[in-house]
Design a protein around this motif. Sequence first.
Motif, PDB file in Angstrom:
ATOM      1  N   UNK A   1       0.833  -1.204   0.000  1.00  0.00           N
ATOM      2  CA  UNK A   1       0.000   0.000   0.000  1.00  0.00           C
ATOM      3  C   UNK A   1       0.874   1.264   0.000  1.00  0.00           C
ATOM      4  N   UNK A   2       1.901   1.273   0.823  1.00  0.00           N
ATOM      5  CA  UNK A   2       2.758   2.463   0.919  1.00  0.00           C
ATOM      6  C   UNK A   2       3.562   2.687  -0.357  1.00  0.00           C
ATOM      7  N   UNK A   3       4.022   1.618  -0.977  1.00  0.00           N
ATOM      8  CA  UNK A   3       4.755   1.762  -2.235  1.00  0.00           C
ATOM      9  C   UNK A   3       3.854   2.331  -3.322  1.00  0.00           C
ATOM     10  N   UNK A   4       2.610   1.889  -3.358  1.00  0.00           N
ATOM     11  CA  UNK A   4       1.684   2.354  -4.387  1.00  0.00           C
ATOM     12  C   UNK A   4       1.254   3.810  -4.165  1.00  0.00           C
ATOM     13  N   UNK A   5       1.239   4.269  -2.924  1.00  0.00           N
ATOM     14  CA  UNK A   5       0.776   5.624  -2.638  1.00  0.00           C
ATOM     15  C   UNK A   5       1.887   6.668  -2.750  1.00  0.00           C
ATOM     16  N   UNK A   6       3.116   6.219  -2.953  1.00  0.00           N
ATOM     17  CA  UNK A   6       4.244   7.130  -3.118  1.00  0.00           C
ATOM     18  C   UNK A   6       4.515   7.291  -4.616  1.00  0.00           C
ATOM     19  N   UNK A   7       4.458   8.522  -5.122  1.00  0.00           N
ATOM     20  CA  UNK A   7       4.651   8.746  -6.558  1.00  0.00           C
ATOM     21  C   UNK A   7       5.968   8.178  -7.068  1.00  0.00           C
ATOM     22  N   UNK A   8       7.009   8.191  -6.218  1.00  0.00           N
ATOM     23  CA  UNK A   8       8.326   7.727  -6.645  1.00  0.00           C
ATOM     24  C   UNK A   8       8.391   6.209  -6.787  1.00  0.00           C
ATOM     25  N   UNK A   9       7.493   5.490  -6.119  1.00  0.00           N
ATOM     26  CA  UNK A   9       7.551   4.025  -6.139  1.00  0.00           C
ATOM     27  C   UNK A   9       6.274   3.382  -6.678  1.00  0.00           C
TER      28      UNK A   9
ATOM     29  N   UNK B   1      -4.391  -8.114  -4.808  1.00  0.00           N
ATOM     30  CA  UNK B   1      -4.393  -7.471  -6.121  1.00  0.00           C
ATOM     31  C   UNK B   1      -5.024  -6.087  -6.051  1.00  0.00           C
ATOM     32  N   UNK B   2      -6.085  -5.949  -5.271  1.00  0.00           N
ATOM     33  CA  UNK B   2      -6.752  -4.654  -5.145  1.00  0.00           C
ATOM     34  C   UNK B   2      -5.847  -3.616  -4.496  1.00  0.00           C
ATOM     35  N   UNK B   3      -5.003  -4.050  -3.583  1.00  0.00           N
ATOM     36  CA  UNK B   3      -4.140  -3.110  -2.877  1.00  0.00           C
ATOM     37  C   UNK B   3      -2.981  -2.655  -3.757  1.00  0.00           C
ATOM     38  N   UNK B   4      -2.781  -3.367  -4.901  1.00  0.00           N
ATOM     39  CA  UNK B   4      -1.781  -2.886  -5.842  1.00  0.00           C
ATOM     40  C   UNK B   4      -0.781  -3.906  -6.338  1.00  0.00           C
ATOM     41  N   UNK B   5      -0.857  -5.160  -5.866  1.00  0.00           N
ATOM     42  CA  UNK B   5       0.075  -6.175  -6.354  1.00  0.00           C
ATOM     43  C   UNK B   5      -0.200  -6.476  -7.830  1.00  0.00           C
ATOM     44  N   UNK B   6       0.863  -6.741  -8.582  1.00  0.00           N
ATOM     45  CA  UNK B   6       0.714  -7.071  -9.998  1.00  0.00           C
ATOM     46  C   UNK B   6       0.460  -8.557 -10.208  1.00  0.00           C
TER      47      UNK B   6
END
Length: 232
Positions: free
Chosen positions: A67-75, A96-101
């Motif tokens: 979640x934190x990686x997805x919410x940071x523009x740099x990551x 997957x919903x939280x951002x995993x590929x």
Amino acid sequence: MSKPHILLVEDDMALAELISWHFEKQGFRISQTPDGEEALLIVSEQQPDIVVLDWMIDNLSGIEVCRRLRRNNDTANIPIIMMSARGEEEDRVRGLDIGADDYLTKPFSPRELIARVNAVLRRMRPALAGGTLTYANIEMDTVGYKVKRGGKTIPLGPTEFRLLRHFLEHPGWVFSRERLLDAVWGNESDIEIRTIDVHIRRLRKAINANGEADIIRTVRSAGYALDAEAVA
């Protein structure tokens, strides 16, 4: 070409060593930690090409790291594969919903994990390399911030550019408004969900300006996708 760099976040040291050995044998460079907080620190110091992330790890859960990686523009665009012994559909969907590929249920073979990593890297590497993204007749220069469709230049604002880039990195994928909000705006939490629709309309107007077919598909009650097959 430099070796692909993988950050492996796994607190089962025997499994971590096994996975690392197999990836190094395949020519990958591995950074390894059992700790969620340390994983975020490693990413901030040197971004990996992909993160392989266990759900249950020390200090900070894999879900929260994702979640934190997805919410940071740099990551936000770093590919993430989640691993977990939790194999229920609800857990996979949440990951997957939280951002995993991708999501891999334990136990699995190292060969399968390597195949999943290679598949994700093939899909995402153009963005990571900072080069050109193409889909159908759309071409994006991610370094020069230029977009063409059918050879004609398309002027885009910064937000529409980031939105289109996200779609180009995941062609065919359906993204909810919430997922787009996280991916494109990051942790600017004051942005309202309805803002997504405004920027989608602006993006459509720009890329369809020369009489081109609308390549952005609206999926009722789900979100939006970049989908050339839907208009073929």
